[in-house]
Write an enzyme that holds these catalytic residues in place. Sequence first.
Site, PDB file in Angstrom:
ATOM      1  N   VAL A   1      18.691  26.866 -26.467  1.00 28.99           N
ATOM      2  CA  VAL A   1      18.246  27.301 -27.790  1.00 28.99           C
ATOM      3  C   VAL A   1      16.726  27.153 -27.907  1.00 28.99           C
ATOM      4  O   VAL A   1      16.043  28.027 -28.434  1.00 28.99           O
ATOM      5  CB  VAL A   1      18.989  26.544 -28.915  1.00 28.99           C
ATOM      6  CG1 VAL A   1      18.459  26.949 -30.289  1.00 28.99           C
ATOM      7  CG2 VAL A   1      20.489  26.813 -28.838  1.00 28.99           C
ATOM      8  N   CYS A   2      16.178  26.053 -27.402  1.00 32.46           N
ATOM      9  CA  CYS A   2      14.726  25.839 -27.446  1.00 32.46           C
ATOM     10  C   CYS A   2      14.002  26.887 -26.607  1.00 32.46           C
ATOM     11  O   CYS A   2      12.954  27.408 -27.011  1.00 32.46           O
ATOM     12  CB  CYS A   2      14.375  24.444 -26.945  1.00 32.46           C
ATOM     13  SG  CYS A   2      15.146  23.117 -27.897  1.00 32.46           S
ATOM     14  N   ASP A   3      14.565  27.186 -25.465  1.00 31.23           N
ATOM     15  CA  ASP A   3      14.032  28.221 -24.580  1.00 31.23           C
ATOM     16  C   ASP A   3      13.974  29.558 -25.329  1.00 31.23           C
ATOM     17  O   ASP A   3      12.936  30.212 -25.385  1.00 31.23           O
ATOM     18  CB  ASP A   3      14.948  28.301 -23.351  1.00 31.23           C
ATOM     19  CG  ASP A   3      14.611  29.432 -22.407  1.00 31.23           C
ATOM     20  OD1 ASP A   3      14.015  29.164 -21.357  1.00 31.23           O
ATOM     21  OD2 ASP A   3      14.978  30.593 -22.703  1.00 31.23           O
TER      22      ASP A   3
END
Length: 165
Positions: free
Chosen positions: A54-56
């Site tokens: 998700v951060c990516d």
Amino acid sequence: MRGNPLTLIGPELKPGDAAPDFTMVDNTMKPVTLKDTGSRVRIISVVPSLDTPVCDAQTKRFNDEAAKLPGVDIITVSVDLPFAQKRWCGAFAVDRVKMLSDHKDASFGSNYGTLIKELRIESRAIFVLDGQNKIRHAEYVKEVADFPNYEAALAAARAAEAAGA
């Protein structure tokens, strides 16, 4: 996280609040404060770790959006080491987002209410600051694995830019 409650350290900021100061480091280990981020509209995208899906995706999305927002600076904050941030950006050609690491003393997380006490990582959040360092938009994503409301943050940044703030 996965339905389990975690403790956030610091205040819950709201639109209209003055943006608190912080000291983080860039990918050269140079200290960066709020003042050093400039006086343009800024989107601050806060992520737990770039090495998670998700951060990516969140960071890549804001890198793509940066091309459409030439008057807005986009900053990604995590507690990843600056070397890891630099490596990740190089691996994925992320070059429009400024990366700042809060690993050293977690002053951003403590001052913006995004530091997860139990894990010493940042929670997922988005802040939009105007040129006078007033918060125009704040979103604390309730579940770490969920995406933020990109459209709300982008709309707040466009409105602040249009207002000349």
